[in-house]
Design an enzyme around this catalytic site. Structure first.
Site, mmCIF file in Angstrom:
data_model
loop_
_atom_site.group_PDB
_atom_site.id
_atom_site.type_symbol
_atom_site.label_atom_id
_atom_site.label_comp_id
_atom_site.label_asym_id
_atom_site.label_seq_id
_atom_site.Cartn_x
_atom_site.Cartn_y
_atom_site.Cartn_z
ATOM 1 C CG HIS A 151 -1.925 -0.815 1.545
ATOM 2 N ND1 HIS A 151 -3.037 -1.114 0.348
ATOM 3 C CD2 HIS A 151 -1.949 -2.439 2.017
ATOM 4 C CE1 HIS A 151 -3.852 -2.318 0.696
ATOM 5 N NE2 HIS A 151 -2.895 -2.828 1.598
ATOM 6 C CB CYS A 192 -2.509 3.738 -3.618
ATOM 7 S SG CYS A 192 -3.352 2.299 -4.054
#
Length: 447
Positions: A151, A192
């Site tokens: 992430h 991301c």
């Protein structure tokens, strides 16, 4: 007889010279090192460790030895209670077991940003007694391949219990360059906002070429939803570069060619490259191993079929927990199971709304409820230039509101923090807002 002895002496001398030349040539060519990191944990994040395991198989198949590959991952997937096939991890539907043979260099609590930076920079003393203790022992003629998968958020790459700041990664790379620890380095990042790990931080003349799964303000995407395993098997960017590598003769394909292919095939986010772009003229084999792999094959029809299968299931990484629960709900066997899953979905949405509401309250507090500024801060997407303000503000949010590594969704609300700093508000003002708003204590477990 005397003439024969003299001839033998000459031959021996020539052998020494040739042998020395070969050794010197090898030294000049340099060695290849790789560091592979999956920064997440839990079955929901299966895809991150699957990506890294697949990357390991690529390196091994192309001749990179284990003593030159460092693997860092929690290692809680292969034998997870939710895994119906113990000891097996796959990176695509019906694919091979990519877990087989993967080194357990740093697992569990050893998966930290500090240990990653020590392993990358060759700090053996700092990792004494930790995991395998393996570090990159590179020199001025060596090449490095680094693959980070997890992430992310603006300027952040997450680990299971903490996070790596983009400035820390940049500082380490720059220090390694000054210390002549590599000739060239290639970095692939799946996360991301992964472009924010390099934007305005990576010089274009230090021998480092980086590729990010997305721009500085876009999510990355998961793909290959598997209803048997109830999770996603891979991430779109990672799947694309690795499946391309599996097909092609990487001794002929350049980094540039792969970038062009992957950028075209990853249609959901914008794959970007950074640093010394001219390095992309080199063949992939320079950074992934130069041994011919048995899996190399050129089949354009197969490429299109597999691309469709991945892209048809592509989901923004932040939406993965919702999509997984919805999939489980569709295949639930009993009314009781369906009701429990509905409650989990409701709870997930409520928790996410809570995180978003807290961030908006913080912005309102910092701006003294200037609604025009609040609107801009909440919805614009500035790049990071005021790093000290941003880093200190994020640290306060992490420590007193939501532990970022243990609340993946909290990573999704950090853009307003960037915007506050870029609008001239200070870290002290943000910290004061945190003290006023986050009286609920540190919350964890919000996907």
């Amino acid at each position: 007889m005397g003439l024969m002895v003299e001839l033998l002496k000459v031959v021996a001398a020539l052998a020494l010279v040739v042998g020395g030349d070969v050794a010197e040539a090898r030294q000049q060519k340099g060695e290849l090192w790789a560091v592979l990191v999956a920064g997440s944990s839990s079955w929901m994040n299966y895809r991150h460790q699957a990506d890294v395991c697949h990357a390991y198989q690529i390196l091994r198949q192309h001749g990179v030895p284990d003593d030159h590959i460092i693997v860092m991952m929690t290692d809680d997937i292969a034998y997870n209670p939710e895994n119906p096939d113990p000891g097996v991890i796959i990176n695509r539907p019906g694919g091979p077991n990519v877990y087989q043979g993967v080194p357990k260099d740093y697992t569990g609590e050893d998966v930290t940003p500090e240990n990653f930076l020590k392993a990358l920079s060759g700090d053996a003393a700092g990792l004494q007694g930790v995991g395998s203790g393996k570090v990159v022992r590179s020199g001025p003629n060596d090449r490095l391949f680094v693959n980070l998968v997890d992430h992310g958020a603006p300027g952040i790459f997450a680990f299971p219990d903490s996070y790596l700041k983009a400035t820390e990664l940049a500082d380490t790379i720059l220090a390694m360059r000054r210390g002549r620890r590599f000739k060239e380095m290639v970095v692939y990042v799946e996360a991301c906002e992964s472009g924010s790990m390099f934007a305005h931080l990576l010089p274009d003349d230090i021998g480092v070429y980086a590729v990010s799964a997305s721009s500085p303000n876009q999510p990355s995407y998961a793909c290959y939803m598997d209803e048997h395993l109830n999770t996603y098997l891979g991430d779109v960017f990672s799947v694309k570069w690795m499946e391309d590598t599996d097909r092609e003769d990487i001794r002929r394909e350049s980094l540039k060619k792969q970038f062009q292919i992957v950028r075209q095939e990853v249609t959901e986010s914008t794959v970007m490259h950074w640093g010394e772009i001219e390095i992309d003229r080199q063949h992939l084999s320079q950074f992934l191993g130069d041994k011919r792999s048995a899996s190399e094959r050129k089949n354009r029809k197969n490429r299109l079929r597999e691309n469709d299968l991945c892209l048809s299931s592509a989901t923004p990484s932040p939406d993965v927990p919702v999509a997984v629960l919805q999939s489980r709900l569709r295949t639930s066997a009993t009314p009781g199971e369906a009701e429990a899953l509905k409650q989990q979905l409701d709870s997930l949405h409520q928790n996410r709304s809570f995180v978003s509401a807290v961030m908006e309250s913080l912005v309102v507090h910092v701006t003294d409820a200037d609604l025009d500024i609040v609107e801009k801060v909440m919805h614009n997407a500035h790049g990071i230039t005021r790093w000290p303000c941003y880093a200190a503000s994020v640290a306060a949010f992490d420590k007193h509101c939501f532990g970022l590594a243990r609340n993946p969704f909290a990573l999704r609300v950090l853009q307003p923090v960037v915007n506050l700093c870029e609008h001239g508000y200070t870290a002290e003002q943000f910290a004061n807002a945190v003290n006023a708003v986050c009286r609920h204590g540190v919350v964890t477990g919000i996907e």
